[in-house]
Design a protein around this motif. Structure first.
Motif, PDB file in Angstrom:
ATOM      1  N   LEU A 122       0.817  -1.210   0.000  1.00  0.00           N
ATOM      2  CA  LEU A 122       0.000   0.000   0.000  1.00  0.00           C
ATOM      3  C   LEU A 122       0.853   1.263   0.000  1.00  0.00           C
ATOM      4  O   LEU A 122       0.430   2.312   0.479  1.00  0.00           O
ATOM      5  N   ALA A 139      -0.839   4.339  -1.410  1.00  0.00           N
ATOM      6  CA  ALA A 139      -1.852   4.897  -0.513  1.00  0.00           C
ATOM      7  C   ALA A 139      -1.195   5.635   0.644  1.00  0.00           C
ATOM      8  O   ALA A 139      -1.676   6.696   1.063  1.00  0.00           O
ATOM      9  N   ASN A 178      -8.951   2.132   3.894  1.00  0.00           N
ATOM     10  CA  ASN A 178      -9.888   2.187   2.769  1.00  0.00           C
ATOM     11  C   ASN A 178      -9.231   1.690   1.484  1.00  0.00           C
ATOM     12  O   ASN A 178      -9.851   0.962   0.704  1.00  0.00           O
ATOM     13  N   ALA A 179      -7.976   2.063   1.275  1.00  0.00           N
ATOM     14  CA  ALA A 179      -7.244   1.586   0.092  1.00  0.00           C
ATOM     15  C   ALA A 179      -7.048   0.071   0.160  1.00  0.00           C
ATOM     16  O   ALA A 179      -7.156  -0.619  -0.864  1.00  0.00           O
TER      17      ALA A 179
END
Length: 164
Positions: free
Chosen positions: A22, A25, A140-141
């Protein structure tokens, strides 16, 4: 499915996120926070009033009339997310949120927006609010990358056996 925030749920959460990178993000979330821009940060969550049997063995506070208390720490490091149980409160965090089990579950289910809970005083925050916002953006990502939400890992009825 393991009960929400139980030791088995924490393991399932980590297993689900183990292959995700991630970094993008985290970089996007870092635009609003010097701490997050460094790429490593942590968010502690203290959840009170949980169902009997939720707290991990060795929890700092045994269940009382108000229910079990669970403390977890989400660490973001190098684009990876890791959630650990921290019943004794030994781990430091950039921000700590305190909320009830019902509110934590409602946020995980998506029926309560974190900003609404904060505005209504249902969530207490100590530390860097920008880190909390960034942590939510990274979660959320992660959900988007997985194609599912945290509630997909969750038994919404709560635990029935201690330590599950």
């Amino acid at each position: 499915m393991p009960p929400y925030l139980s030791p088995a749920w924490v393991r399932a959460f980590n297993d689900a996120l183990s292959g995700l990178d991630l970094s993008d993000a985290v970089a996007a979330a870092g635009a609003g926070s010097l701490t997050v821009a460094q790429g490593t940060f942590s968010v502690a969550q203290v959840v009170t009033g949980g169902p009997e049997g939720l707290a991990a063995p060795g929890a700092a506070a045994p269940p009382d009339a108000n229910g079990a208390t669970v403390r977890t720490v989400l660490t973001v490091d190098g684009g990876r997310l890791t959630l650990v149980e921290d019943p004794a409160g030994a781990l430091t965090a950039n921000v700590t949120v305190v909320l009830t089990y019902d509110d934590a579950l409602a946020i995980a289910q998506g029926s309560l927006h974190p900003a609404d809970a904060l505005a209504a005083g249902r969530v207490r925050v100590r530390g860097e609010l920008s880190v909390l916002v960034a942590g939510q953006a990274v979660l959320n990502a992660a959900s988007a990358a997985l194609g599912r939400t945290l509630t997909d890992l969750t038994d919404l009825d709560g635990p029935t056996t201690p330590g599950e």
